[in-house]
Design a protein around this motif. Structure first.
Motif, PDB file in Angstrom:
ATOM      1  N   ARG A  64     -80.116 -16.180  24.788  1.00  0.00           N
ATOM      2  CA  ARG A  64     -79.793 -17.554  24.421  1.00  0.00           C
ATOM      3  C   ARG A  64     -80.971 -18.120  23.647  1.00  0.00           C
ATOM      4  NH1 ARG A  64     -77.674 -20.460  29.329  1.00  0.00           N
ATOM      5  NH2 ARG A  64     -79.862 -20.652  29.887  1.00  0.00           N
ATOM      6  N   ALA A 118     -75.765 -18.652  21.575  1.00  0.00           N
ATOM      7  CA  ALA A 118     -75.638 -17.377  22.301  1.00  0.00           C
ATOM      8  C   ALA A 118     -75.775 -16.231  21.302  1.00  0.00           C
ATOM      9  CB  ALA A 118     -74.283 -17.317  22.994  1.00  0.00           C
ATOM     10  N   GLN A 131     -82.979 -14.837  28.540  1.00  0.00           N
ATOM     11  CA  GLN A 131     -81.846 -13.977  28.836  1.00  0.00           C
ATOM     12  C   GLN A 131     -80.874 -14.755  29.718  1.00  0.00           C
ATOM     13  OE1 GLN A 131     -83.695 -10.348  29.653  1.00  0.00           O
ATOM     14  NE2 GLN A 131     -82.364  -9.396  28.141  1.00  0.00           N
ATOM     15  N   ALA A 132     -79.592 -14.700  29.388  1.00  0.00           N
ATOM     16  CA  ALA A 132     -78.607 -15.433  30.182  1.00  0.00           C
ATOM     17  C   ALA A 132     -77.304 -14.650  30.195  1.00  0.00           C
ATOM     18  CB  ALA A 132     -78.362 -16.816  29.582  1.00  0.00           C
ATOM     19  N   ASP A 133     -76.840 -14.329  31.382  1.00  0.00           N
ATOM     20  CA  ASP A 133     -75.562 -13.607  31.540  1.00  0.00           C
ATOM     21  C   ASP A 133     -75.529 -12.315  30.720  1.00  0.00           C
ATOM     22  OD1 ASP A 133     -74.817 -15.810  33.045  1.00  0.00           O
ATOM     23  OD2 ASP A 133     -74.004 -16.842  31.274  1.00  0.00           O
ATOM     24  N   GLY A 134     -76.608 -11.564  30.770  1.00  0.00           N
ATOM     25  CA  GLY A 134     -76.634 -10.269  30.082  1.00  0.00           C
ATOM     26  C   GLY A 134     -76.770 -10.383  28.568  1.00  0.00           C
ATOM     27  N   ALA A 135     -76.910 -11.581  28.056  1.00  0.00           N
ATOM     28  CA  ALA A 135     -77.106 -11.743  26.606  1.00  0.00           C
ATOM     29  C   ALA A 135     -78.343 -12.604  26.369  1.00  0.00           C
ATOM     30  CB  ALA A 135     -75.871 -12.391  25.986  1.00  0.00           C
ATOM     31  N   THR A 172     -76.061 -11.727  21.028  1.00  0.00           N
ATOM     32  CA  THR A 172     -76.130 -10.410  21.668  1.00  0.00           C
ATOM     33  C   THR A 172     -77.395  -9.681  21.232  1.00  0.00           C
ATOM     34  OG1 THR A 172     -74.731  -9.598  19.865  1.00  0.00           O
ATOM     35  CG2 THR A 172     -73.634 -10.140  21.958  1.00  0.00           C
TER      36      THR A 172
END
Ligand SMILES: Cc1cc2nc3c(=O)[nH]c(=O)nc-3n(C[C@H](O)[C@H](O)[C@H](O)COP(=O)(O)OP(=O)(O)OC[C@H]3O[C@@H](n4cnc5c(N)ncnc54)[C@H](O)[C@@H]3O)c2cc1C
Length: 396
Positions: free
Chosen positions: A260, A273, A254-258, A275
């Motif tokens: 990876r 990236a 998980q990275a920045d709310g999304a 969603t």
């Protein structure tokens, strides 16, 4: 010959095996048991809602019950509602045709993160399986892992306009969900080269013809087959779908709310990236039956136990293969079976009021067809209690 045979699973494998058995020996007592209150397995809950031609095979299967006298015993999960031992005691032969319903995990760190969903879970939700989870939030940039026909089915559904879904049996909730989607691009990740991808040319052609789709291939996909190249050239819609071949998923985080996704490629490690991530890499057992031990017994030929279809082979093979295998298996069973009149067969279930028969399905079927709108060929009933409640059928 009046032997008694139980087939576990009313999907294509079970129905084709019953068809072939009863064609060769019409006096057999063939009972097809299914965990669901409705027959046909993935023909109802896997084959895409917009591929009604393929789903038409259900009419052939219906005749196995209405003309060849196979009995449907629905809403009965073997391994929970009746044990394998009870079943094997009651029938002269038992055929395991229970398919594979659990999504095969990606097997990489992070494959259980929120936002990662299996293709089986997603298609069950789209096609209103009674045990489906809610439709997920896919966000603007979903990544699909896998390049087989199931992946292409999902891409097609996600890309279709309401107009392009006319004539399907997609229900109102999934239709609204699709209409509300906010997808801006889709990335498809596969380990193989473009030329070795498992999707069929026809499926790719169909995808490339959709009004919204813009298929994209990276420069390194030189071995892409004619169908894929033609589809890439033909597609010119506003929704980019980029194929990334020779990309082996190795981790999700998980990275920045999304999400990876890390993939290994011949050029090195890359990150994508996402969603959401839809894994379409095959299926495994749901654990209700001890598949490994049962298949060992089948292979050992220790008696009266057989397996076919996805349950036997893993999630490979389409509906026509189920037919060929069913025909071979029927002959093998007829060559080997020794009927014992003392075995009770379906009398085992005489006291059960919770199971449903094929007439029950015919009423549900009529009701679903009658409820169809001008945009849809059927409106499925999806809640288990509604599929079971006879009061619901009174006006059918
Ligand atoms: C999303 C998707 C799309 C597909 N599209 C196509 C297509 O367009 N064309 C094509 O040819 N093939 C298609 N296939 C492949 C095709 O669906 C399979 O080849 C076929 O369904 C396998 O048949 P089966 O009978 O082995 O399994 P299934 O169809 O899965 O049937 C198994 C049945 O067993 C029942 N069952 C499971 N466990 C138990 C238990 N413990 N007790 C009692 N009953 C049980 C299930 O409820 C189910 O009804 C698709 C597959 C998927 C997943």
């Amino acid at each position: 010959m009046s032997a008694k045979i139980a087939i576990v699973g009313a999907g294509p494998s079970g129905c084709y095996t019953a068809q072939a058995l009863l064609k060769r020996a019409p006096d057999l007592e063939v009972d097809i048991l299914d965990a669901q209150p409705v027959p046909y397995g993935l023909v109802r809950y896997g084959v895409a809602a917009d591929h009604q031609g393929t789903k038409g095979v259900a009419r052939q299967f219906a005749r196995v019950f209405t003309r060849q006298n196979a009995h449907f015993i629905g809403n009965l999960r073997v391994g929970r509602d009746v044990s394998m031992e009870e079943l094997r005691g009651a029938y002269d032969a038992v055929v395991l045709a229970a398919g594979l319903s659990a999504d095969r995990p990606l097997g990489i760190p992070g494959d259980d993160l929120p936002g990662v969903i299996g293709s089986g879970a997603l298609t069950r939700a789209l096609y209103e399986h009674p045990e489906a989870q809610a439709l997920p939030e896919l966000g603007e940039a979903p990544v699909v892992i896998g390049t087989g026909n199931v992946a292409i089915d999902i891409l097609r559904l996600l890309a279709k306009t309401p107009e392009e879904l006319k004539g399907s049996d997609l229900g109102p909730v999934p239709t609204d969900w699709l209409a509300a989607r906010k997808i801006r691009r889709i990335t498809v990740v596969g380990r193989s080269t473009a030329g070795a991808a498992k999707f069929s040319p026809v499926m790719v052609k169909e995808l490339g013809e959709l009004s919204q789709v813009d298929l994209r291939l990276p420069g390194c996909a030189q071995d892409a087959g004619e169908a894929l190249q033609a589809a890439v050239a033909a597609s010119a819609g506003p929704l980019p779908i980029e194929f990334r071949f020779q990309s082996r998923p190795v981790a999700l985080e998980q990275a920045d709310g999304a999400l990876r996704l890390t993939v290994e490629t011949p050029q090195g490690v890359e990150q994508i990236a996402a969603t959401s991530v839809i894994s379409a890499i095959g299926f495994t057992s749901d654990g209700a039956l001890d598949r490994g031990a049962l298949l060992q017994e089948v292979e050992a030929g220790t008696g009266r136990l057989y397996a076919t279809g996805w349950f036997r082979n893993g999630s490979v093979g389409a509906i026509p293969q189920c037919r060929e295998e069913g025909q071979r298996l029927a002959q093998q069973i007829l060559d080997e079976i020794t009927p014992d009149p003392a075995r009770p067969g379906r009398a085992l279930f005489a006291d059960r009021s919770d199971v449903v028969d094929f007439d029950h399905w015919l009423q549900l079927d009529a009701r679903e067809l009658a409820a169809a709108t001008d945009q849809r060929c059927r409106q499925k009933i999806h809640l288990r209690e509604e599929l079971l409640r006879p009061a619901n059928l009174q006006d059918a």
